[in-house]
Design a protein around this motif. Structure first.
Motif, mmCIF file in Angstrom:
data_model
loop_
_atom_site.group_PDB
_atom_site.id
_atom_site.type_symbol
_atom_site.label_atom_id
_atom_site.label_comp_id
_atom_site.label_asym_id
_atom_site.label_seq_id
_atom_site.Cartn_x
_atom_site.Cartn_y
_atom_site.Cartn_z
ATOM 1 N N ILE A 73 0.917 -1.147 -0.064
ATOM 2 C CA ILE A 73 -0.054 0.161 -0.024
ATOM 3 C C ILE A 73 0.801 0.971 0.101
ATOM 4 O O ILE A 73 1.763 1.408 0.486
ATOM 5 C CB ILE A 73 -0.919 0.003 1.428
ATOM 6 C CG1 ILE A 73 -2.114 -1.263 1.358
ATOM 7 C CG2 ILE A 73 -1.640 1.348 1.297
ATOM 8 C CD1 ILE A 73 -2.678 -1.334 2.377
ATOM 9 N N SER A 74 0.359 2.197 -0.854
ATOM 10 C CA SER A 74 1.146 3.439 -0.866
ATOM 11 C C SER A 74 0.025 4.587 -1.139
ATOM 12 O O SER A 74 -0.482 4.582 -2.221
ATOM 13 C CB SER A 74 2.335 3.733 -1.662
ATOM 14 O OG SER A 74 2.971 4.860 -1.522
ATOM 15 N N GLU A 75 -0.199 5.420 -0.138
ATOM 16 C CA GLU A 75 -1.431 6.217 -0.506
ATOM 17 C C GLU A 75 -1.483 7.342 0.561
ATOM 18 O O GLU A 75 -1.179 7.344 1.723
ATOM 19 C CB GLU A 75 -2.758 5.455 -0.363
ATOM 20 C CG GLU A 75 -3.929 6.314 -0.286
ATOM 21 C CD GLU A 75 -5.276 5.387 -0.428
ATOM 22 O OE1 GLU A 75 -6.234 6.065 0.170
ATOM 23 O OE2 GLU A 75 -5.256 4.051 -0.659
ATOM 24 N N ILE A 105 0.347 6.717 4.023
ATOM 25 C CA ILE A 105 0.719 5.357 4.478
ATOM 26 C C ILE A 105 1.583 4.380 3.351
ATOM 27 O O ILE A 105 1.209 4.665 2.326
ATOM 28 C CB ILE A 105 -0.553 4.692 4.754
ATOM 29 C CG1 ILE A 105 -0.202 3.414 5.354
ATOM 30 C CG2 ILE A 105 -1.522 4.425 3.873
ATOM 31 C CD1 ILE A 105 -1.699 2.412 5.928
ATOM 32 N N THR A 106 2.337 3.948 4.041
ATOM 33 C CA THR A 106 3.172 2.875 2.985
ATOM 34 C C THR A 106 3.306 1.765 3.750
ATOM 35 O O THR A 106 3.811 1.695 5.142
ATOM 36 C CB THR A 106 4.556 3.687 2.733
ATOM 37 O OG1 THR A 106 4.391 5.011 2.466
ATOM 38 C CG2 THR A 106 5.193 2.867 1.572
ATOM 39 N N MET A 107 2.887 0.447 3.220
ATOM 40 C CA MET A 107 3.199 -0.725 3.815
ATOM 41 C C MET A 107 3.810 -1.932 2.708
ATOM 42 O O MET A 107 3.454 -1.806 1.577
ATOM 43 C CB MET A 107 1.822 -1.361 4.154
ATOM 44 C CG MET A 107 1.857 -2.412 4.771
ATOM 45 S SD MET A 107 0.078 -2.973 5.519
ATOM 46 C CE MET A 107 -0.483 -4.114 4.298
ATOM 47 N N TRP A 108 4.728 -2.340 3.372
ATOM 48 C CA TRP A 108 5.502 -3.447 2.391
ATOM 49 C C TRP A 108 5.934 -4.533 3.398
ATOM 50 O O TRP A 108 5.729 -4.741 4.458
ATOM 51 C CB TRP A 108 6.741 -2.788 1.909
ATOM 52 C CG TRP A 108 7.637 -2.054 2.773
ATOM 53 C CD1 TRP A 108 8.924 -2.862 3.149
ATOM 54 C CD2 TRP A 108 7.683 -1.011 3.472
ATOM 55 N NE1 TRP A 108 9.727 -2.142 4.084
ATOM 56 C CE2 TRP A 108 8.937 -0.870 4.447
ATOM 57 C CE3 TRP A 108 6.851 0.039 3.732
ATOM 58 C CZ2 TRP A 108 9.386 -0.051 5.130
ATOM 59 C CZ3 TRP A 108 7.254 1.072 4.573
ATOM 60 C CH2 TRP A 108 8.510 1.096 5.362
ATOM 61 N N CYS A 109 6.507 -5.610 2.865
ATOM 62 C CA CYS A 109 7.166 -6.538 3.285
ATOM 63 C C CYS A 109 8.654 -6.680 3.152
ATOM 64 O O CYS A 109 9.065 -6.152 2.159
ATOM 65 C CB CYS A 109 6.499 -7.888 2.615
ATOM 66 S SG CYS A 109 4.929 -8.379 2.861
ATOM 67 N N CYS A 148 4.644 -1.306 8.159
ATOM 68 C CA CYS A 148 3.928 -0.014 7.700
ATOM 69 C C CYS A 148 4.470 1.139 8.422
ATOM 70 O O CYS A 148 5.026 1.378 9.506
ATOM 71 C CB CYS A 148 2.405 -0.313 8.381
ATOM 72 S SG CYS A 148 1.499 1.239 8.057
ATOM 73 N N GLU A 149 4.668 2.300 7.674
ATOM 74 C CA GLU A 149 4.917 3.481 7.960
ATOM 75 C C GLU A 149 3.794 4.560 7.852
ATOM 76 O O GLU A 149 3.241 4.547 6.550
ATOM 77 C CB GLU A 149 6.185 3.939 7.385
ATOM 78 C CG GLU A 149 6.686 5.408 8.021
ATOM 79 C CD GLU A 149 8.144 5.809 7.267
ATOM 80 O OE1 GLU A 149 9.277 5.283 7.749
ATOM 81 O OE2 GLU A 149 8.055 6.595 6.053
ATOM 82 N N VAL A 150 3.302 5.281 8.795
ATOM 83 C CA VAL A 150 2.341 6.415 8.736
ATOM 84 C C VAL A 150 3.159 7.654 8.777
ATOM 85 O O VAL A 150 3.855 7.900 9.900
ATOM 86 C CB VAL A 150 1.394 6.390 9.424
ATOM 87 C CG1 VAL A 150 0.175 7.448 9.361
ATOM 88 C CG2 VAL A 150 0.519 4.840 9.137
ATOM 89 N N ARG A 151 2.950 8.678 7.817
ATOM 90 C CA ARG A 151 3.710 10.051 7.940
ATOM 91 C C ARG A 151 2.582 10.924 8.024
ATOM 92 O O ARG A 151 1.583 11.019 7.295
ATOM 93 C CB ARG A 151 4.554 10.375 6.714
ATOM 94 C CG ARG A 151 5.627 9.343 6.726
ATOM 95 C CD ARG A 151 6.711 9.894 5.556
ATOM 96 N NE ARG A 151 7.786 9.448 5.555
ATOM 97 C CZ ARG A 151 8.917 9.865 6.268
ATOM 98 N NH1 ARG A 151 8.753 11.003 6.910
ATOM 99 N NH2 ARG A 151 10.200 9.133 6.323
ATOM 100 N N ASP A 152 2.828 12.094 8.661
ATOM 101 C CA ASP A 152 1.658 13.150 8.864
ATOM 102 C C ASP A 152 2.620 14.509 8.925
ATOM 103 O O ASP A 152 4.100 14.461 8.897
ATOM 104 C CB ASP A 152 0.858 13.035 9.784
ATOM 105 C CG ASP A 152 1.691 12.991 11.379
ATOM 106 O OD1 ASP A 152 2.319 13.785 11.635
ATOM 107 O OD2 ASP A 152 0.901 12.313 12.150
ATOM 108 N N HIS A 153 1.841 15.620 9.072
ATOM 109 C CA HIS A 153 2.391 17.043 9.212
ATOM 110 C C HIS A 153 2.569 17.337 10.673
ATOM 111 O O HIS A 153 2.770 18.656 10.752
ATOM 112 C CB HIS A 153 1.572 17.809 8.123
ATOM 113 C CG HIS A 153 1.873 17.473 6.708
ATOM 114 N ND1 HIS A 153 2.856 17.553 5.810
ATOM 115 C CD2 HIS A 153 0.850 16.941 6.023
ATOM 116 C CE1 HIS A 153 2.478 16.979 4.900
ATOM 117 N NE2 HIS A 153 1.348 16.591 4.676
#
Length: 124
Positions: free
Chosen positions: A3-5, A57-61, A68-73
């Motif tokens: 996921i990357s969104e 959100i970016t999610m990978w194996c 999972c990494e969640v970035r915000d401001h």
């Protein structure tokens, strides 16, 4: 990449379902999958509530784990307590749960915002 969104409040529920499906497809199952989904949901919700209303959100194996990494401001979080928050404490439970429900947990804060990265190992 699973996921990357970029997301806002309206995407939290659909992303929670996408995380469950893709992490399940990657091999997470049972309680480990449920815990990972709850942790990611906490991160998504925190980004919307405390991080400027939107996030990435970016999610990978990698190897034997789903990451999972969640970035915000947002400008970051205050000091994290090592212990469980008091039962009558109104806040502080979200990141505590995230730490408890995943295998790895890291926060990075800088001028561009805050990133929280978690991972859970896939157990056969």
């Amino acid at each position: 990449m699973l996921i990357s969104e970029v997301f806002g409040a309206e995407r939290v529920t659909p992303l929670r379902h996408a995380v469950a499906g893709r992490a399940g497809d990657a091999g997470l199952g049972g309680d480990r999958l449920d815990d990972f989904v709850v942790a990611v949901n906490e991160l998504l919700t925190n980004a919307v509530r405390h991080g400027g209303g939107t996030g990435q959100i970016t999610m990978w194996c990698i190897d034997d784990a789903v990451v999972c990494e969640v970035r915000d401001h947002g400008t970051g979080v205050g000091p994290l307590h090592a212990d469980k928050p008091a039962l009558d404490e109104p806040g502080g439970w979200g990141l505590y749960l995230v730490r408890e429900l995943t295998d790895t947990f890291a926060i990075t804060t800088g001028p561009e915002g805050t990133a929280v990265r978690i991972s859970t190992h896939i157990v056969a």
